[in-house]
Design a protein around this motif. Structure first.
Motif, mmCIF file in Angstrom:
data_model
loop_
_atom_site.group_PDB
_atom_site.id
_atom_site.type_symbol
_atom_site.label_atom_id
_atom_site.label_comp_id
_atom_site.label_asym_id
_atom_site.label_seq_id
_atom_site.Cartn_x
_atom_site.Cartn_y
_atom_site.Cartn_z
ATOM 1 N N GLY A 39 0.813 -1.216 0.000
ATOM 2 C CA GLY A 39 0.000 0.000 0.000
ATOM 3 C C GLY A 39 0.844 1.262 0.000
ATOM 4 O O GLY A 39 0.701 2.107 -0.891
ATOM 5 N N THR A 40 1.751 1.401 0.981
ATOM 6 C CA THR A 40 2.552 2.631 1.040
ATOM 7 C C THR A 40 3.462 2.713 -0.171
ATOM 8 O O THR A 40 3.691 3.792 -0.697
ATOM 9 C CB THR A 40 3.459 2.704 2.284
ATOM 10 O OG1 THR A 40 4.228 1.520 2.343
ATOM 11 C CG2 THR A 40 2.676 2.876 3.547
ATOM 12 N N GLY A 41 3.977 1.571 -0.604
ATOM 13 C CA GLY A 41 4.896 1.560 -1.739
ATOM 14 C C GLY A 41 4.254 2.133 -2.970
ATOM 15 O O GLY A 41 4.792 3.040 -3.605
ATOM 16 N N VAL A 42 3.055 1.650 -3.283
ATOM 17 C CA VAL A 42 2.394 2.125 -4.496
ATOM 18 C C VAL A 42 2.049 3.602 -4.363
ATOM 19 O O VAL A 42 2.182 4.374 -5.316
ATOM 20 C CB VAL A 42 1.167 1.254 -4.808
ATOM 21 C CG1 VAL A 42 0.359 1.867 -5.925
ATOM 22 C CG2 VAL A 42 1.611 -0.140 -5.188
ATOM 23 N N ILE A 98 8.363 -1.023 9.068
ATOM 24 C CA ILE A 98 9.473 -0.062 9.108
ATOM 25 C C ILE A 98 10.568 -0.452 8.114
ATOM 26 O O ILE A 98 11.035 0.380 7.331
ATOM 27 C CB ILE A 98 10.036 0.039 10.544
ATOM 28 C CG1 ILE A 98 9.034 0.751 11.439
ATOM 29 C CG2 ILE A 98 11.367 0.796 10.539
ATOM 30 C CD1 ILE A 98 9.426 0.816 12.892
ATOM 31 N N VAL A 99 10.955 -1.722 8.127
ATOM 32 C CA VAL A 99 12.002 -2.162 7.194
ATOM 33 C C VAL A 99 11.521 -1.990 5.760
ATOM 34 O O VAL A 99 12.275 -1.548 4.891
ATOM 35 C CB VAL A 99 12.398 -3.633 7.465
ATOM 36 C CG1 VAL A 99 13.339 -4.138 6.385
ATOM 37 C CG2 VAL A 99 13.059 -3.760 8.823
ATOM 38 N N GLY A 100 10.241 -2.304 5.522
ATOM 39 C CA GLY A 100 9.684 -2.158 4.188
ATOM 40 C C GLY A 100 9.736 -0.714 3.710
ATOM 41 O O GLY A 100 10.128 -0.432 2.573
ATOM 42 N N VAL A 101 9.368 0.198 4.598
ATOM 43 C CA VAL A 101 9.394 1.613 4.232
ATOM 44 C C VAL A 101 10.833 2.053 3.942
ATOM 45 O O VAL A 101 11.099 2.753 2.962
ATOM 46 C CB VAL A 101 8.760 2.456 5.358
ATOM 47 C CG1 VAL A 101 9.067 3.944 5.164
ATOM 48 C CG2 VAL A 101 7.254 2.252 5.391
ATOM 49 N N LEU A 102 11.765 1.607 4.782
ATOM 50 C CA LEU A 102 13.168 1.982 4.576
ATOM 51 C C LEU A 102 13.703 1.439 3.250
ATOM 52 O O LEU A 102 14.320 2.168 2.467
ATOM 53 C CB LEU A 102 14.026 1.474 5.732
ATOM 54 C CG LEU A 102 13.933 2.284 7.026
ATOM 55 C CD1 LEU A 102 14.723 1.618 8.133
ATOM 56 C CD2 LEU A 102 14.422 3.707 6.797
ATOM 57 N N LEU A 103 13.451 0.141 3.014
ATOM 58 C CA LEU A 103 13.897 -0.456 1.750
ATOM 59 C C LEU A 103 13.291 0.287 0.579
ATOM 60 O O LEU A 103 13.955 0.548 -0.432
ATOM 61 C CB LEU A 103 13.467 -1.925 1.675
ATOM 62 C CG LEU A 103 14.367 -2.980 2.314
ATOM 63 C CD1 LEU A 103 13.718 -4.344 2.198
ATOM 64 C CD2 LEU A 103 15.721 -2.992 1.622
ATOM 65 N N GLY A 104 12.005 0.647 0.721
ATOM 66 C CA GLY A 104 11.306 1.330 -0.355
ATOM 67 C C GLY A 104 11.918 2.687 -0.634
ATOM 68 O O GLY A 104 12.233 3.030 -1.774
#
Lengths: 289, 518
Positions: B422-425, B488-494
């Protein structure tokens, strides 16, 4: 077709037709009603939102049974709080305030049901968790507010974001009461997620209006084109996840999904009515003061 | 295409490759399955989380003198009406622990004062010392492993309010099986029950867990043994004491040998006649044995002290296993307060398997919904396809991360993955709208400028998400820690890897289009 010729599939709202007061009235009314629901719930039940068994203490058992929920309730000789069928299966989720595991196990056994999952929380442990969860939501909200103030460094635009975010959380909580959803670890996670998620479109709007060249309405239109797409994408992802997970009987995911759908929908309204009206007031009248 | 200009895309490719290695290398090496580990919610099993029973008096002038200590301890125990084993002196921590839920802070303080150990009630707190907690965890861990419950284990965790808990997780086992192993202390004693010569009987505890070494596994009945048994040996010191006591109490005399009504003695151990040896587990007599001719001779001749090995017999195989586990792992200093303050969780493995498949389906459905919206909005597959590909790459990187750090995946992590999609897109939409404005992006400067503008919003949004999620990583709120970490890790990686790369990809698409138009 060139990639730069993006089709405009978004209807343009003519904001000039409405005063700031008219724009803000709807979201503020919804927020007011939500707060009233929470207050009423608090007066009637002593808590603003019903707590799930992780917070009250109790046992949740999933059983396989061929009986109807009412038959199950009468066949079990402990105080049953609720019996919910799991879609598409012969499974039922039985919740009770009791933590007398042996009695529960025996009762399920003697009624001829098969127990396939169970989670049990002692009451005192649950009380601790409520405190923790509240603390978590409060810390997250304050942290988010601080970041917003640091980013924009002006009071009105920052507080506009914070108020929108507050409303984005209060409205889903009120809706939880309306739809009979209890506060669980999943819903707390979703509320925290909302704090992070819902400010995205507010930040985008503020950024376009305050930090970019171009007129107020042009900037608004651009921000909306991007922001509404973003929020609609998230809403559709969460709605589809909620429905799929619900139909497949997966725990946790539907709770998180439905709260996010509520919150993001509230966010559409709060961003483009409440936040926008505050920004317009700030841009045309606030700055002159 | 040169590498320097496209370092963002190169970086993304490197990360995707690394994830692929982390995920698929174990599969290729023939370990079966991917590099992912699954938690209880996706593998099934039992999890128990509970504090330890006990209270601690701190700042006590505990004496170093061992004899004196034993005397004082006995006095405190009888004063508090608990077993002597429930009172423990921690000389290093200058603390006295009492492992009982029936003692109040005031009672402990006054019992200590009576022994000249001045303690105010404020020095007494609920809970035990760190040392005791660590002992309990290592013993529980050993017990779970000795019981052959693969993949299970015990660990310590601290809640946000500063309370300490022991967490035991065992895949594929139900609650009763796990409780059987961890609930009781596992105190094993050998108690002699014999006539004292004045017409009544005496009971003397001779051996406890610490006296046993070389403990074997539980063996089924067979050969000379009519019952299941565990072979054990004694430490030299214990062997000497034991042998001496047996001889002194008359077990090796003609009268003592093979003189115990074992069947009735086990039912009613207090009133048995003759010379009986009880195996006592957590205060309950689980077996009554008699002295054999052979063992008596060995003791008389001194051979026993030189080679102090014998067997402990049990009523059935499961009791023998329990004995073996308890002797190998040792006795717990205190118990878990499961009923009062604990949580337990059990999920049937077959249901967990279903969840695993179904949650992948739910995630895929969410991704399809995103695709649909993106296609409707942009119309052009040239914008949408890389967008969806990048979002998928983000989840792939996260799976790789989970595999590398050995994160055991649970439903909360799956929810985190979906949140990341969701946040990624959202962020990719911001980048696309910013870069695809009217006008020439061929010059590096314009592109950089637009990219930076887009990134301000993305960075701000990422910062708020990370701040909002960070309380969950430290608060001990059940499964939510996993959800927060993944998000959090997902947001950082993104923000650091995938989303910048998407900007570069878009730029190439536009450049090639312009070239074709020229």
């Amino acid at each position: 077709m060139s990639v730069t010729d993006l089709p405009d599939r978004l209807p343009e709202i003519d904001y000039t037709k409405y005063t700031n007061r008219q724009l803000a009235a709807i979201p503020l009314a919804v927020l007011g009603v939500s707060l009233l629901i929470l207050a009423g719930w608090y007066v009637m039940n002593g808590v603003p939102v019903s707590l799930g068994i992780v917070f009250t203490g109790g046992t949740e058992v999933q059983i396989v049974a061929n009986d109807s929920p009412s038959e199950i309730e009468s066949n079990l000789d402990f105080q049953v709080d609720s019996v919910q069928p799991v879609r598409g299966s012969d499974r039922y989720i039985v919740t009770t305030q009791s933590t007398n595991t042996d009695q529960i196990e025996q009762s399920i056994d003697s009624a001829g049901y098969e127990e396939i999952s169970k989670s049990e929380t002692a009451a005192s442990f649950g009380a601790d968790s409520v405190q923790l969860a509240l603390m978590g939501v409060a810390v997250a909200f304050v942290g988010m507010s601080l970041i917003v103030f640091v980013l924009f460094r002006t009071f009105v635009p920052s507080i506009a974001v914070v108020i929108s975010a507050f409303s984005d959380i209060v409205i889903p909580v009120a809706l939880m009461n309306v739809f009979g959803i209890k506060l669980s670890l999943g819903t707390v996670a979703a509320l925290l997620m909302l704090i992070g998620y819902s400010v995205d479109s507010d930040i985008l709007l503020n950024n376009h209006i305050l930090r970019r060249r171009g007129g107020f309405y042009e900037s608004t239109y651009r921000a909306m084109r991007t922001g509404v797409t973003m929020t609609l994408t998230s809403i559709s992802a969460m709605a589809v996840m909620t429905i799929t997970a619900f139909l497949l009987g997966i725990p946790l995911l539907p709770e998180i999904g439905i709260i996010l759908v509520f919150g993001l929908t509230a966010d559409l309204m709060n961003t483009y009515l409440l936040n926008l009206s505050l920004l317009r007031w700030y841009k045309y009248e606030g700055i002159k003061r | 295409m040169n590498l320097r200009e496209n370092w963002r895309i190169v970086l993304l490719c490197v990360f995707v490759l690394a994830s692929a290695v982390a995920l698929f290398a174990p599969m290729a090496m023939g370990d079966g399955g991917s590099g992912l580990q699954y938690g209880l919610e996706l593998s099934g099993g039992t999890s128990i989380r509970a504090p330890l029973i006990g209270m601690t008096a701190e700042n006590v002038n505990v004496s170093q003198n061992v004899d004196n200590e034993n005397r004082v301890r006995a006095a405190i125990a009888s004063d508090l009406n608990v077993s002597e084993r429930d009172v423990n002196f921690r000389t290093q921590e200058r603390a006295v622990e009492v492992y009982s839920k029936n003692v109040t802070k005031g009672e402990l303080a006054s019992a200590l004062s009576q022994q000249g150990l001045d303690v105010s009630q404020d020095d007494v707190r609920r809970g035990v010392t760190q040392q005791t907690r660590e002992d309990v965890v290592s013993i529980l861990d050993e017990k779970v492993n000795q019981a052959g419950l693969t993949g299970g284990g015990a660990r310590l965790t601290t809640s946000g309010t500063g309370k300490h808990f022991v967490v035991i997780e065992v895949p594929n086992q139900n609650r009763t099986e796990v409780l059987n192993i961890v609930q009781d202390r596992g105190q094993v004693e050998m108690v002699a029950h014999f006539p004292d010569g004045n017409g009544s009987y005496r009971e003397v505890s001779l051996l406890t867990n610490e006296d046993f070494v070389n403990i074997g596994s539980a063996q089924p009945a067979g050969g000379n043994q009519p019952n299941p048994f565990v072979s054990v040996a004694l430490t030299d010191e214990a062997a000497g004491n034991y042998s001496a006591a047996m001889q002194e109490f008359g077990f090796t005399s003609r009268e003592g040998i093979a003189n115990c009504p074992t069947g009735t003695a086990r039912q009613d151990p207090d009133n048995a006649s003759g010379y009986c040896l009880y195996t006592v587990q957590d205060g309950k007599v689980v077996y009554a044995a008699q002295m054999s001719q052979g063992l008596a001779q060995e003791m008389e001749s001194g051979d026993f002290v030189n080679d102090p090995s014998f067997i402990i017999t049990a009523q059935n195989m499961s009791e023998a296993q329990q004995l073996s586990i308890n002797l190998k792992a040792g006795a717990l200093p205190t118990e878990l307060a499961i009923e009062e303050n604990g949580t337990t969780y059990y999920l049937e493995p077959s249901l967990a398997q279903e969840f695993k498949l179904f949650s992948v389906i739910a995630a895929l459905a969410a991704w399809m919904a995103v695709s649909l919206v993106v296609f409707i909005r942009y119309g052009s597959p040239r914008v949408a396809v890389p967008m969806l590909g990048t979002a998928a790459a983000e989840v792939f990187l996260l799976l790789g991360f989970a595999s590398v750090v050995g994160l055991a995946l649970d439903l909360s992590h799956i929810a985190g993955f979906i949140a990341v999609i969701g946040t990624g897109v959202d962020d990719l939409i911001i980048i696309a709208d910013e870069i695809l404005q009217q006008g020439d992006v061929a010059t590096g400067r314009v592109f950089q400028n637009r990219f930076r503008k887009a990134f301000w919003v993305i960075g701000a949004a990422a910062a708020t998400t990370i701040i909002a999620m960070s309380p969950l990583t430290v608060l001990s709120l059940g499964d939510l820690t996993g959800f927060a970490i993944v998000t959090i890790v997902g947001v950082l990686l993104g923000v650091l890897v995938t989303r910048p790369a998407y900007g570069d990809i878009l730029r190439h698409l536009m450049l090639s289009e312009q070239q074709r138009q020229e």
